[in-house]
Design an enzyme around this catalytic site. Structure first.
Site, PDB file in Angstrom:
ATOM      1  CB  CYS A  20     -63.160  13.156 -23.652  1.00  0.00           C
ATOM      2  SG  CYS A  20     -61.594  13.952 -23.267  1.00  0.00           S
ATOM      3  N   GLY A  69     -62.888  14.893 -29.736  1.00  0.00           N
ATOM      4  CA  GLY A  69     -61.496  14.891 -29.307  1.00  0.00           C
ATOM      5  C   GLY A  69     -60.608  14.346 -30.401  1.00  0.00           C
ATOM      6  CG  ASN A  96     -66.773  12.827 -21.642  1.00  0.00           C
ATOM      7  OD1 ASN A  96     -67.901  12.922 -22.097  1.00  0.00           O
ATOM      8  ND2 ASN A  96     -65.936  13.832 -21.653  1.00  0.00           N
ATOM      9  N   GLY A  97     -65.116  13.803 -18.750  1.00  0.00           N
ATOM     10  CA  GLY A  97     -65.548  14.745 -17.724  1.00  0.00           C
ATOM     11  C   GLY A  97     -64.351  15.344 -17.032  1.00  0.00           C
ATOM     12  CB  CYS A 110     -73.150  19.963 -20.293  1.00  0.00           C
ATOM     13  SG  CYS A 110     -72.145  21.203 -21.126  1.00  0.00           S
ATOM     14  CE1 TYR A 140     -67.611  24.136 -31.557  1.00  0.00           C
ATOM     15  CE2 TYR A 140     -66.900  22.938 -29.607  1.00  0.00           C
ATOM     16  CZ  TYR A 140     -66.647  23.413 -30.880  1.00  0.00           C
ATOM     17  OH  TYR A 140     -65.450  23.151 -31.474  1.00  0.00           O
ATOM     18  CB  SER A 163     -69.708  25.519 -34.669  1.00  0.00           C
ATOM     19  OG  SER A 163     -69.118  26.774 -34.917  1.00  0.00           O
ATOM     20  CG  ASP A 214     -69.498  30.961 -34.337  1.00  0.00           C
ATOM     21  OD1 ASP A 214     -69.903  29.796 -34.522  1.00  0.00           O
ATOM     22  OD2 ASP A 214     -68.291  31.231 -34.188  1.00  0.00           O
ATOM     23  CG  ASP A 215     -70.954  27.463 -31.601  1.00  0.00           C
ATOM     24  OD1 ASP A 215     -70.167  27.688 -32.534  1.00  0.00           O
ATOM     25  OD2 ASP A 215     -70.558  27.097 -30.481  1.00  0.00           O
ATOM     26  CB  CYS A 261     -66.978  24.804 -18.252  1.00  0.00           C
ATOM     27  SG  CYS A 261     -67.697  23.203 -17.859  1.00  0.00           S
TER      28      CYS A 261
HETATM   29  P1  5GP Z   1     -63.461  32.237 -30.121  1.00  0.00           P
HETATM   30  O1  5GP Z   1     -62.935  32.394 -31.487  1.00  0.00           O
HETATM   31  O2  5GP Z   1     -64.420  33.287 -29.694  1.00  0.00           O
HETATM   32  O3  5GP Z   1     -62.371  32.051 -29.106  1.00  0.00           O
HETATM   33  O4  5GP Z   1     -64.271  30.857 -30.061  1.00  0.00           O
HETATM   34  C1  5GP Z   1     -65.537  30.755 -30.644  1.00  0.00           C
HETATM   35  C2  5GP Z   1     -65.522  29.656 -31.653  1.00  0.00           C
HETATM   36  O5  5GP Z   1     -64.952  28.492 -31.083  1.00  0.00           O
HETATM   37  C3  5GP Z   1     -66.916  29.273 -32.097  1.00  0.00           C
HETATM   38  O6  5GP Z   1     -66.894  29.177 -33.512  1.00  0.00           O
HETATM   39  C4  5GP Z   1     -67.180  27.934 -31.477  1.00  0.00           C
HETATM   40  O7  5GP Z   1     -67.827  27.072 -32.416  1.00  0.00           O
HETATM   41  C5  5GP Z   1     -65.840  27.396 -31.138  1.00  0.00           C
HETATM   42  N1  5GP Z   1     -65.788  26.730 -29.833  1.00  0.00           N
HETATM   43  C6  5GP Z   1     -66.571  26.888 -28.755  1.00  0.00           C
HETATM   44  N2  5GP Z   1     -66.182  26.090 -27.739  1.00  0.00           N
HETATM   45  C7  5GP Z   1     -65.122  25.394 -28.187  1.00  0.00           C
HETATM   46  C8  5GP Z   1     -64.285  24.380 -27.615  1.00  0.00           C
HETATM   47  O8  5GP Z   1     -64.436  23.967 -26.459  1.00  0.00           O
HETATM   48  N3  5GP Z   1     -63.290  23.895 -28.418  1.00  0.00           N
HETATM   49  C9  5GP Z   1     -63.102  24.331 -29.702  1.00  0.00           C
HETATM   50  N4  5GP Z   1     -62.108  23.808 -30.434  1.00  0.00           N
HETATM   51  N5  5GP Z   1     -63.863  25.277 -30.262  1.00  0.00           N
HETATM   52  C10 5GP Z   1     -64.866  25.807 -29.524  1.00  0.00           C
HETATM   53 MG    MG Z   2     -66.998  27.254 -34.500  1.00  0.00          MG
END
Ligand code: 5GP
Ligand code: MG
Length: 454
Positions: free
Chosen positions: A2, A28, A102-103, A237, A243, A284, A346-347, A383
């Site tokens: 958010c 969001g 937000n939170g 955080c 990310y 990302s 990836d992140d 989280c």
């Molecule tokens: P996974 O495919 O392992 O479930 O998720 C990892 C991917 O989701 C990474 O590419 C990362 O950038 C992304 N990601 C990490 N946290 C979040 C989040 O809170 N929301 C969304 N939409 N993507 C996330």
């Molecule tokens: Mg990603």
């Protein structure tokens, strides 16, 4: 996730809020809203959809006012509260009020049950509605004292903007978990926003971050009044750096892109790979992959093309296409990949869905070896402070070792950044919220308590 924004003392306040929300759309995409006050009345427009879909010229004429607060809401598909949108507006004893949050409040259900017991009725699933009720129920004569009353009853992570007909109150929880910055508008007036990228778009000058535990009061005075409400215990955080935040944003003096580059460089030391090429998972993973490639001294290529037009409106594909769903979004440049040994960065790794499919498409594109590298530690705990992570059972690293995950994915190896490496990259001068990695629920809640953020 958010995003929140507050504009005070500015002509076109709602238009500026709109641009700020547009700059923070990444935080969001489910719904958005702006509420504007002109000293006499609060007017609110909110709906499901993107910022550019919900607002139009006609809307700004209706909104008017020189104080505006706004919100972008993030929620996962299928969530029962997906119709919920903010700001939340209400009429109460002292007049009109509007709140954007937000939170995530960790004591949402305790407070809600108590309020319901006392006869309150709720219209949404958002914990933000607790805040409105607590303010309305307080017996204090002044709004500011009612807000302070309310703040003693909520726990967890919050950045709040609260608008009355003539004032604006801004509060950041004592841990400072979610980001919030203060800026000055060129044409006069002030802006607060979740991320500084909003300031850049509207041409605002960054003043400082709102302090953990601080309340800012915007009223008749030329400058906002600051009150330290709670003893600070700063824990920003870490996931904002990993990310959430946009790479051009600055959190507490640290540029997000630079932090990601540093995480990638550190990852190259901790989990090197003997490869021909480093590719990012776009978008990302880009900055961390650049840092990783630099750390290894190996070429970096944008070897996977992302289609930016896959939105929520994409019609569910047929069975044949659905099986290749990741291809709708990500497509490998076969020419670069064929016959090569690849590190793909990836992140973060959450459920493992993205990575599993990426390994597959890289192998199908002819990669000789695929080494998966993740520029954050293993996510083993959900989280509770405003990130919509799945239940612990869905977190792949909560159930499997990196070796097991590599084999599930069909990758030749898998490496993560260590928690120490993460903290070194972000800087040792402050503590962080690392709950997803270490399970330290310092701000309340637990792995079992209900999640979902507003
Ligand atoms: P996974 O495919 O392992 O479930 O998720 C990892 C991917 O989701 C990474 O590419 C990362 O950038 C992304 N990601 C990490 N946290 C979040 C989040 O809170 N929301 C969304 N939409 N993507 C996330
Ligand atoms: Mg990603």
């Amino acid at each position: 996730m958010c995003a929140i924004v507050g504009i005070y003392g500015a002509e076109n306040a709602s238009k500026i809020a709109y641009y700020a929300l547009f700059a923070m759309q990444h935080r969001g995409q489910e719904s958005t809203g702006i509420s504007a006050a002109d000293g006499e009345k609060i007017r609110l427009v909110k709906a499901r959809g993107l910022v550019t879909e919900v607002f139009s010229e006609a809307v700004f004429e209706t909104l008017g006012g020189d104080c505006a607060i706004g919100h972008n809401r993030y929620s996962t598909a299928g969530n029962e509260s997906k119709m919920d949108a903010q700001p939340i507006f209400a009429r109460y004893k002292l007049g009109e009020i509007s709140v954007a949050h937000n939170g995530n409040l960790v004591n949402k259900f305790e407070v809600r049950d108590e309020l319901i017991e006392q006869g309150a009725i709720f219209q949404t699933n958002m914990d933000t509605e607790n805040i409105v009720h607590l303010i309305a129920k307080s017996q204090k004569d002044m709004l500011i004292d009612r807000i302070k009353d309310m703040l003693t009853k909520i726990e967890g992570a919050y950045c709040l903007v609260i608008q009355s007909r003539s004032k604006m109150f801004v509060i950041r929880d004592r841990f400072g978990i979610r980001p919030l910055s203060l800026g000055k508008l060129k044409g006069g007036g002030y802006i607060v926003a979740s991320e500084t990228c909003a300031f850049d778009l509207v041409g605002a000058e960054f003043i400082r971050d709102v302090a953990p535990g601080e309340m800012l009061i915007f009223g008749e005075e030329a400058e906002p009044i600051s009150e330290q409400i709670f003893e600070p215990d700063y824990h920003p955080c870490a996931f904002e750096f990993i990310y959430f935040s946009r790479p051009d944003s600055i959190i507490d003096g640290t540029n997000v892109y630079q932090a990601r580059l540093d995480m990638g460089k550190r990852l190259a030391k901790e989990a090197p790979a003997d490869v021909d090429l480093v590719l990012p998972v776009p978008d990302s993973g880009v900055a961390a992959a650049r840092g990783y490639a630099e750390g290894l001294g190996v070429p970096f290529e944008m070897g996977i093309v992302r289609n930016h037009y896959i939105g929520r409106t994409f019609i569910e594909p047929t069975q044949e296409i659905r099986a290749l769903k990741v291809r709708l979004k990500l497509s490998p440049i076969k020419y670069l990949i064929e016959g090569k040994s690849i590190a793909i960065v990836d992140d973060s790794l959450v459920r493992g869905t993205t990575s599993r499919q990426i390994v597959k498409i890289l192998k199908e594109a002819g990669a000789r070896e695929v080494h998966m590298r993740i520029a954050s530690p293993e996510i083993r705990f959900p989280c509770r402070y405003g990130i919509d992570t799945p239940t612990q059972a869905e977190l792949i690293s909560a159930r499997h070792t990196p070796e097991e995950i590599a084999s599930i994915m069909g990758a030749d190896s898998l490496g993560f950044l260590s928690v120490d490496g993460l903290v070194d990259s972000l800087g040792r001068e402050r503590k962080y919220s690392l709950v997803s990695f270490d399970g330290d629920y310092f701000a309340g809640g637990s792995a079992q308590s209900p999640g979902c953020s507003d």
